[in-house]
Design a protein around this motif. Structure first.
Motif, mmCIF file in Angstrom:
data_model
loop_
_atom_site.group_PDB
_atom_site.id
_atom_site.type_symbol
_atom_site.label_atom_id
_atom_site.label_comp_id
_atom_site.label_asym_id
_atom_site.label_seq_id
_atom_site.Cartn_x
_atom_site.Cartn_y
_atom_site.Cartn_z
ATOM 1 N N LYS A 186 -4.399 5.971 -5.819
ATOM 2 C CA LYS A 186 -3.093 5.311 -5.757
ATOM 3 C C LYS A 186 -2.030 6.403 -5.678
ATOM 4 O O LYS A 186 -2.205 7.457 -6.299
ATOM 5 C CB LYS A 186 -2.879 4.429 -7.000
ATOM 6 N N LYS A 240 0.887 -1.169 0.000
ATOM 7 C CA LYS A 240 0.000 0.000 0.000
ATOM 8 C C LYS A 240 0.924 1.218 0.000
ATOM 9 O O LYS A 240 1.630 1.484 0.971
ATOM 10 C CB LYS A 240 -0.907 0.016 1.224
ATOM 11 N N ASP A 244 -4.544 5.509 -0.084
ATOM 12 C CA ASP A 244 -4.852 4.690 -1.258
ATOM 13 C C ASP A 244 -6.040 3.762 -1.019
ATOM 14 O O ASP A 244 -6.229 3.241 0.094
ATOM 15 C CB ASP A 244 -3.636 3.856 -1.654
#
Length: 498
Positions: A60, A8, A13
């Motif tokens: 992201k 991650k 995200d």
């Protein structure tokens, strides 16, 4: 945050990146929640970790990489089929400067380079033949082969003829782009001697082209116009090349401060690890080089779309911010003027590697320039003026962009790749793999493996190795593309051909 099987990247995200393939029905634990994988998901691809309504952004790197085409549940494999870009046309931007101080020590490192008469430094000492027009490519190639056979390249690093298709039948912007890039190649410090080879009747008139060079070193740069030669132009070309060779072979490497190093930043054949391993590693080096007084250059303007505000807000001044806005919007207008969407990217190879939208690609791509402030913005064909981090106008195409980086004055291109590529431009083109399997499969292409970052090697440790590798290349160690002889140029073309 790294786990054993996924990463991650940013706390905000809504996806994680798979470090191995996942099977449908497997479970992962993220932020204290157990999530079941909905489909078989390849390594390098994204798994959704939060239920996402139709039309909502997917996050992201801490930024949106597009929106969900339909309602998606946690555990879904996120790819180009269920994720859609948010990009459209040109935008209006506001300047919100970010002044981040780089906590990097000055180390006073050096490399061994060739100091030229004008103070520029080359990392190679080569003989080049530069055609003013594609019509004399064959003669240029014959001359390079004959000089190589005659000398064995003893005392210099290489002999090359730089083929291209242009120099005639072009108009306005394309014609000037060709002239500027050829000028930049002729003046590049990696060349110890250059024969400019003209035909005589081309639009890129040889005498006018030589005037474009300005105050150049006439002992190192010579002109031959083949239509003006009575008899054998190859014999006359060899006479000049022998003189250039005799001069260049006397050159010796000298110790130079790292502040004299200028590197181009490029990625190609990217994958889902590009923004996790190789690009951040190159970004760390870029910051390091800037603190040492050196220069790095980021290009691929279409691959800034979706991450451009990060770069704009790092501009040192409002003027540079405005130049960056034009850099981005002008390229968007170029797309739109041809009836093409600005988000027509990534490539099939990118998608297969785990990159689903242009924003996804851009947010990973721009990490190559680290966190340093933007100190210069250049048009295509411009030569470097500012030290530090510069932005350069050029497309994403690997050959065109790498040629542009070299022509602006970079002595080395740092080229990250997740899929692999063998090519190189007219300066050393150092390949950095994003993953270890690529490095293992293609050792004849790859110079350095950044995949070690997800296998336990720390960024600090790998960066130290990377700095040593780059200094070695700058001091003469050949890159894979040089060893293979894979070197070429490509000039950007936009308009008509007569």
């Amino acid at each position: 945050m790294q786990q054993s099987s996924f990463i991650k990247i940013n706390p905000a995200d809504t996806v994680v990146v798979c470090l191995r393939p996942f099977k449908q029905g497997e479970t992962i634990e993220v932020d204290g929640r157990r999530i079941e994988v909905c489909q078989d998901t390849p390594m390098g691809h994204k798994l959704l970790i939060a239920d996402t309504p139709e039309g909502s952004d997917i996050i992201k790197y801490g930024y949106p990489i597009g929106h969900a085409r339909s309602a998606l549940t946690a555990g879904t494999w996120v790819n180009e089929h269920n994720l859609k870009t948010n990009l459209s046309g040109t935008l209006t931007y506001e300047y919100h400067p970010v002044d981040e101080q780089l906590q990097i020590p000055f180390e006073g490192r050096t490399f061994e380079g060739y100091v030229r008469k004008n103070g520029e430094v080359g990392v190679r000492n080569e003989i080049w033949i530069v055609p003013t027009v594609g019509c004399v490519n064959g003669i240029a190639e014959r001359l390079s082969h004959q000089l190589l056979a005659e000398t064995g390249c003893k005392g210099i690093d290489a002999i090359h003829a730089w083929h291209h298709n242009y120099g005639c039948s072009q108009l306005s912007g394309d014609h000037e782009n060709t002239r500027k890039v050829l000028r930049d190649i002729v003046l590049h410090p990696n060349a110890g001697g250059v024969l400019v080879l003209g035909l005589g009747c081309e639009n890129n008139q040889p005498d006018d082209f030589m005037a474009l060079l300005g105050d150049y070193d006439k002992s190192r740069i010579r002109l031959l116009v083949t239509q003006r030669v009575d008899g054998d132009e190859v014999e006359e070309g060899m006479r000049i090349l022998r003189e250039l060779y005799a001069t260049a072979r006397e050159d010796k490497r000298e110790t130079c401060a790292l502040s004299k190093l200028r590197v181009g930043l490029k990625c190609g054949g990217s994958d889902g690890f590009s923004g996790i391993t190789a690009n951040p590693l190159v970004g760390e080096f870029s910051d390091y080089l800037v603190v040492q007084g050196g220069t790095s250059v980021l290009t691929e303007v279409p691959e800034m779309f979706g991450a451009e505000t990060i770069l704009m807000n790092r501009c040192e001044s409002k003027e540079l911010f405005e130049q960056t806005v034009h850099l981005v919007n002008d390229f968007k207008e170029y797309f739109l003027s041809h009836g093409e969407p600005v988000g027509e990217n990534p490539s099939p190879g990118n998608k297969a590697g785990g990159i689903s939208t242009l924003e996804d690609k851009a947010l990973g791509c721009t990490q190559k320039c680290g966190r340093a402030p933007v100190s210069g913005v250049m048009a295509y064909g411009d030569r470097l003026q500012a030290t530090g981090l510069n932005l350069l106008s050029a497309p994403g195409n690997d050959l065109v962009a790498s040629t542009a980086l070299a022509s602006c004055g970079c002595q080395i291109v740092l080229f990250t790749t997740g899929r692999g590529t063998p090519f190189g431009t007219f300066i050393p083109t150092m390949k950095i793999s994003t993953n270890t399997p690529l490095y293992t499969r293609k050792p004849n292409w790859i110079d350095f493996n950044a995949g070690a970052l997800v296998e336990g090697t720390s960024m600090k440790e790998l960066l130290a190795q990377f700095i040593d590798k780059i200094i070695a290349v700058a001091s003469g160690a050949p890159t894979r593309n040089e060893q293979n002889g894979y070197r070429e140029i490509s000039i950007f073309k936009n308009g008509v051909t007569l």
